[in-house]
Design a protein around this motif. Structure first.
Motif, mmCIF file in Angstrom:
data_model
loop_
_atom_site.group_PDB
_atom_site.id
_atom_site.type_symbol
_atom_site.label_atom_id
_atom_site.label_comp_id
_atom_site.label_asym_id
_atom_site.label_seq_id
_atom_site.Cartn_x
_atom_site.Cartn_y
_atom_site.Cartn_z
ATOM 1 N N ILE A 53 -6.976 -4.696 -6.244
ATOM 2 C CA ILE A 53 -6.314 -5.912 -5.775
ATOM 3 C C ILE A 53 -6.788 -7.077 -6.629
ATOM 4 O O ILE A 53 -7.991 -7.348 -6.725
ATOM 5 C CB ILE A 53 -6.622 -6.183 -4.290
ATOM 6 C CG1 ILE A 53 -6.261 -4.969 -3.434
ATOM 7 C CG2 ILE A 53 -5.877 -7.424 -3.812
ATOM 8 C CD1 ILE A 53 -4.800 -4.577 -3.468
ATOM 9 N N ASP A 55 -6.637 -11.173 -7.462
ATOM 10 C CA ASP A 55 -6.431 -12.455 -6.788
ATOM 11 C C ASP A 55 -5.566 -13.371 -7.644
ATOM 12 O O ASP A 55 -5.947 -13.723 -8.769
ATOM 13 C CB ASP A 55 -7.796 -13.103 -6.522
ATOM 14 C CG ASP A 55 -7.699 -14.336 -5.651
ATOM 15 O OD1 ASP A 55 -6.686 -14.476 -4.953
ATOM 16 O OD2 ASP A 55 -8.632 -15.164 -5.671
ATOM 17 N N TYR A 80 -3.004 -15.340 -3.286
ATOM 18 C CA TYR A 80 -2.359 -14.171 -2.698
ATOM 19 C C TYR A 80 -2.666 -12.916 -3.523
ATOM 20 O O TYR A 80 -3.055 -13.003 -4.693
ATOM 21 C CB TYR A 80 -0.849 -14.383 -2.558
ATOM 22 C CG TYR A 80 -0.068 -14.536 -3.843
ATOM 23 C CD1 TYR A 80 0.483 -13.422 -4.479
ATOM 24 C CD2 TYR A 80 0.159 -15.790 -4.411
ATOM 25 C CE1 TYR A 80 1.212 -13.552 -5.648
ATOM 26 C CE2 TYR A 80 0.896 -15.935 -5.564
ATOM 27 C CZ TYR A 80 1.420 -14.817 -6.189
ATOM 28 O OH TYR A 80 2.144 -14.951 -7.344
ATOM 29 N N PRO A 81 -2.510 -11.733 -2.927
ATOM 30 C CA PRO A 81 -2.908 -10.500 -3.606
ATOM 31 C C PRO A 81 -1.828 -9.938 -4.522
ATOM 32 O O PRO A 81 -0.636 -10.045 -4.249
ATOM 33 C CB PRO A 81 -3.169 -9.533 -2.446
ATOM 34 C CG PRO A 81 -2.198 -9.975 -1.388
ATOM 35 C CD PRO A 81 -2.108 -11.472 -1.519
ATOM 36 N N TYR A 118 -5.525 -14.554 1.847
ATOM 37 C CA TYR A 118 -5.281 -13.156 2.183
ATOM 38 C C TYR A 118 -6.606 -12.435 2.421
ATOM 39 O O TYR A 118 -7.684 -12.919 2.052
ATOM 40 C CB TYR A 118 -4.487 -12.460 1.080
ATOM 41 C CG TYR A 118 -5.277 -12.143 -0.170
ATOM 42 C CD1 TYR A 118 -5.917 -10.910 -0.319
ATOM 43 C CD2 TYR A 118 -5.386 -13.067 -1.206
ATOM 44 C CE1 TYR A 118 -6.646 -10.614 -1.462
ATOM 45 C CE2 TYR A 118 -6.110 -12.785 -2.348
ATOM 46 C CZ TYR A 118 -6.741 -11.558 -2.474
ATOM 47 O OH TYR A 118 -7.469 -11.272 -3.604
ATOM 48 N N GLU A 119 -6.491 -11.284 3.037
ATOM 49 C CA GLU A 119 -7.657 -10.440 3.303
ATOM 50 C C GLU A 119 -7.290 -8.995 3.005
ATOM 51 O O GLU A 119 -6.182 -8.549 3.320
ATOM 52 C CB GLU A 119 -8.095 -10.590 4.765
ATOM 53 C CG GLU A 119 -9.370 -9.850 5.103
ATOM 54 C CD GLU A 119 -9.803 -10.060 6.549
ATOM 55 O OE1 GLU A 119 -10.697 -9.310 7.007
ATOM 56 O OE2 GLU A 119 -9.246 -10.945 7.223
ATOM 57 N N THR A 120 -8.204 -8.294 2.378
ATOM 58 C CA THR A 120 -8.017 -6.871 2.104
ATOM 59 C C THR A 120 -8.781 -6.067 3.145
ATOM 60 O O THR A 120 -9.977 -6.286 3.352
ATOM 61 C CB THR A 120 -8.541 -6.504 0.702
ATOM 62 O OG1 THR A 120 -7.845 -7.281 -0.273
ATOM 63 C CG2 THR A 120 -8.313 -5.028 0.411
ATOM 64 N N LEU A 123 -9.149 -0.004 1.796
ATOM 65 C CA LEU A 123 -8.655 0.132 0.429
ATOM 66 C C LEU A 123 -9.085 1.485 -0.110
ATOM 67 O O LEU A 123 -10.208 1.657 -0.573
ATOM 68 C CB LEU A 123 -9.194 -1.001 -0.452
ATOM 69 C CG LEU A 123 -8.801 -0.998 -1.934
ATOM 70 C CD1 LEU A 123 -7.298 -1.052 -2.094
ATOM 71 C CD2 LEU A 123 -9.465 -2.150 -2.669
ATOM 72 N N LEU A 130 -3.230 -4.908 3.778
ATOM 73 C CA LEU A 130 -3.358 -6.301 3.352
ATOM 74 C C LEU A 130 -2.826 -7.232 4.431
ATOM 75 O O LEU A 130 -1.866 -6.900 5.129
ATOM 76 C CB LEU A 130 -2.569 -6.545 2.059
ATOM 77 C CG LEU A 130 -2.962 -5.728 0.822
ATOM 78 C CD1 LEU A 130 -1.926 -5.929 -0.286
ATOM 79 C CD2 LEU A 130 -4.344 -6.127 0.334
ATOM 80 N N LYS A 131 -3.449 -8.398 4.547
ATOM 81 C CA LYS A 131 -2.987 -9.419 5.496
ATOM 82 C C LYS A 131 -2.924 -10.761 4.764
ATOM 83 O O LYS A 131 -3.868 -11.122 4.052
ATOM 84 C CB LYS A 131 -3.932 -9.522 6.695
ATOM 85 C CG LYS A 131 -3.499 -10.556 7.731
ATOM 86 C CD LYS A 131 -4.494 -10.637 8.882
ATOM 87 C CE LYS A 131 -5.820 -11.222 8.446
ATOM 88 N NZ LYS A 131 -6.766 -11.455 9.554
ATOM 89 N N SER A 150 1.460 -8.628 7.400
ATOM 90 C CA SER A 150 0.574 -7.559 6.936
ATOM 91 C C SER A 150 1.396 -6.445 6.296
ATOM 92 O O SER A 150 2.579 -6.277 6.591
ATOM 93 C CB SER A 150 -0.253 -7.000 8.099
ATOM 94 O OG SER A 150 0.590 -6.450 9.096
#
Length: 281
Positions: A53, A55, A80-81, A118-120, A123, A130-131, A150
């Motif tokens: 991922i 950034d 965002y991812p 965002y948050e991973t 993985l 992903l959110k 998500s």
């Protein structure tokens, strides 16, 4: 020892010997091709599983060409991812386009404030979660809005996971998990839940998979008054393990024997009744 004869040896061989050698090489050819194909498939699978991922960061200056007149007072901070792969994948490209579109569609000429984070979650090569959180405020609006979405998918098998891929419909997972979510929401939003919307059979909550729990994701106004903003409800795996689909992406957490112990059923029943009483008062 040489595998192939030299030119001098070949010339010196009799015709039967030459035919025997040719037959031997022709016999080996499918095995060599098969071996090369097997290695190629293994290498391709390995490379396709090497996913990360990245950034993507954008600030106000990156959007100067979008706005008819750039206002230095604009507060734009976007992160965002981007799903990065070694081998190009149409499936992953589609995911990246969707994320980018969801983020950039909010960029309008009257946008004053915009934050994206965002948050991973999990993985792995077979499950990525992903959110993405968004806050946007437009000129003339009474207040800003918060949204969250998500994505849960298998990049190798190229498939998305929806609610019923993860949770077992045969165990009435949707209704049972809604009960648990509703109890937690009453603690988060004291102004109540839109029951007619949340309890609707067609309403399926979105979710974000983490190492220790599953977060159910709600945007502002989705099932609660706007004053509560966007929020997540966290349910640890110990509370939802009996509703996981055994052959789903989290099936390794589900006990093969199911929930069979009588004492556990008794405790669960008592705790459920206590939770119901707490939610009333």
């Amino acid at each position: 020892m040489r595998f192939f004869p030299s030119k001098k040896q070949w010339i010196g061989w009799s015709l039967p010997s030459k035919l025997t050698a040719v037959g031997f090489y022709l016999t080996l050819l499918p095995m060599v091709i098969g071996g090369m194909s097997y290695v190629a498939v293994k290498v391709e699978r390995y490379l396709s599983s090497q996913i990360g991922i990245v950034d993507v960061v954008m600030v106000g200056d990156d959007f100067k060409d979008v706005f008819s007149s750039f206002n230095s007072d604009r507060n734009i901070d976007v992160s965002y991812p981007y799903v990065s792969t070694i081998i190009s994948s149409g499936f992953v490209d589609k995911i990246n386009r969707e994320i980018e579109s969801n983020v950039l569609d909010a960029i309008q000429s009257n946008l004053l404030e915009y934050r994206v984070r965002y948050e991973t979650g999990v993985l792995t090569k077979n499950l990525i979660s992903l959110k993405v959180y968004q806050y946007y405020y437009y000129d003339g609006a009474m207040n800003g809005n918060e949204s969250e979405f998500s994505l849960n998918f298998d990049p190798v098998a190229e498939r998305f996971f929806d609610f019923f891929d993860v949770f077992d419909a045969r165990r009435d997972a949707l209704n049972e998990l809604k009960k648990k979510i509703s109890r937690e929401m009453s603690k988060i939003c004291e102004y109540g839940v839109f029951d007619d919307r949340f309890e609707k059979a067609s309403y399926v909550p979105r979710f974000f998979i983490k190492e220790n729990d599953v977060e159910f994701v709600f945007s502002e106004y989705e099932v609660t008054p706007g004053v509560c903003g966007s929020f997540v409800v966290k349910l640890p795996y110990k509370d939802i393990v009996n509703y996981l689909k055994v052959d789903g992406p989290l099936g390794h957490l589900a006990p093969a024997s199911g929930d069979w112990e009588a004492g556990g059923h008794f405790v669960n029943s008592v705790m459920e009744e206590l939770e119901k009483l707490k939610s009333k008062y």
